[in-house]
Design a protein around this motif. Structure first.
Motif, mmCIF file in Angstrom:
data_model
loop_
_atom_site.group_PDB
_atom_site.id
_atom_site.type_symbol
_atom_site.label_atom_id
_atom_site.label_comp_id
_atom_site.label_asym_id
_atom_site.label_seq_id
_atom_site.Cartn_x
_atom_site.Cartn_y
_atom_site.Cartn_z
ATOM 1 N N ALA A 90 3.015 43.364 0.650
ATOM 2 C CA ALA A 90 1.638 43.828 0.490
ATOM 3 C C ALA A 90 0.831 42.728 -0.179
ATOM 4 O O ALA A 90 1.385 41.800 -0.782
ATOM 5 N N GLU A 108 -4.277 45.179 -2.219
ATOM 6 C CA GLU A 108 -3.892 46.526 -1.795
ATOM 7 C C GLU A 108 -3.299 47.365 -2.929
ATOM 8 O O GLU A 108 -3.113 48.575 -2.786
ATOM 9 N N ASN A 114 -2.762 51.517 -3.186
ATOM 10 C CA ASN A 114 -1.369 51.883 -2.979
ATOM 11 C C ASN A 114 -0.853 52.733 -4.145
ATOM 12 O O ASN A 114 -0.136 53.724 -3.940
#
Length: 291
Positions: free
Chosen positions: A133, A137, A141
């Motif tokens: 990732a 993000e 998340n």
């Protein structure tokens, strides 16, 4: 190796891991880690084909007959590393090899990166690294993980009127399975609740991780995986897995990779013999000396 195994229980730090032990304790020590929502029966077709090993196949946390993490805990992939070390302490193993599939293969790679002096060899099936990732993000998340953990933590388990109904559901899951493979997993992966069966796995396993590794962090772990590695990639396995692995593995001379015919669970199906023939001598070999 004989098909006969012993059911064993491993205790450490207040945790209980259920496992099967194949072979002889005089053999090379190998710990087997299954994939997401599977259990140690994942290795039932492969284990009898691997001679000369002290092979322990475990139900990982939240799976099969093993413990579930506490209500304030998560199933982040790196949590498995601490369990692997605890399991091997309970077994009295200092150095050992890892045989692993899918999510278990990711846990094996992270263990080898964190503790390279403990791991002799890695034999991996259709898995290696978590999808990376970006740093950007991370906030969304985390919010998604917290919401999912709450939702799945209160979800009523799915009920099945019969064993056959559960087998049909498992055959038609995220990765299609043969009838025989599904039966092996369902036999160990369900529990009786009166007139019905439910999955024995923790529903919170469905929640995403609270934090995911970045591409740089993934490479940092891989850079410390310097022991011999053999990796089987399934030609009909996880979409784009083979393409994603090629740039990551470029220049890593300790990795041997073979693409084999079959789906994601090929080690439970038509690929078991070929995998055993390639992995067997590799796992039986004397552990290389530490530098």
């Amino acid at each position: 190796m004989s098909e006969i195994f012993r059911e064993i229980t491993l205790e450490f730090d207040g945790r209980t891991i259920a496992a099967r032990r194949y072979g002889s304790e005089r053999g090379q020590p190998v710990l087997a880690l299954h994939g997401w929502l599977d259990n140690c029966a994942s290795f039932a077709p492969l284990a009898p084909l691997l001679d000369g090993l002290d092979l322990v196949t475990v139900d990982m946390a939240g799976h099969g007959r093993s413990y579930h993490r506490s209500v304030d805990a998560n199933y982040n992939i790196w949590e498995e590393v601490e369990d692997v070390i605890g399991i091997t302490h309970a077994l009295g193993w200092r150095r050992f090899s890892l045989l692993a599939h899918s999510r278990g293969a990711v846990a094996a790679m992270l263990t080898a990166g964190a503790f390279p002096d403990r791991i002799s060899r890695l034999a991996l099936i259709d898995g290696l690294v978590p999808p990376p990732a970006t740093a950007e993000e991370a906030p969304e998340n985390l919010a998604r993980a917290i919401a999912q953990r709450a939702r799945y933590g209160h979800r009523k388990p799915r009920e099945f009127a019969s064993f056959e109904e559960a087998v049909e559901a498992r055959k038609n899951g995220m990765f299609s399975l043969s009838d025989g493979a599904a039966r092996l997993l369902v036999q160990r992966g369900t529990r009786d609740v009166g007139q019905h069966l439910t999955w024995s796995s923790d529903p919170r396993l469905m929640a995403t991780s609270t934090l995911k590794l970045t591409a740089a962090q993934v490479r940092a772990f891989l850079d410390r995986v310097t022991m011999p590695v053999r990796l089987v990639l399934a030609e009909e396995g996880i979409p784009d897995m083979i393409q994603r692995m090629r740039p990551l593995l470029a220049g890593r001379e300790n990795f041997e990779v073979r693409e084999m015919h079959g789906g994601h669970h090929l080690h439970m199906e038509e690929g078991a013999v070929a995998i055993a023939q390639w992995f067997g001598p590799f796992l039986r070999a004397q552990a290389p000396e530490l530098a």
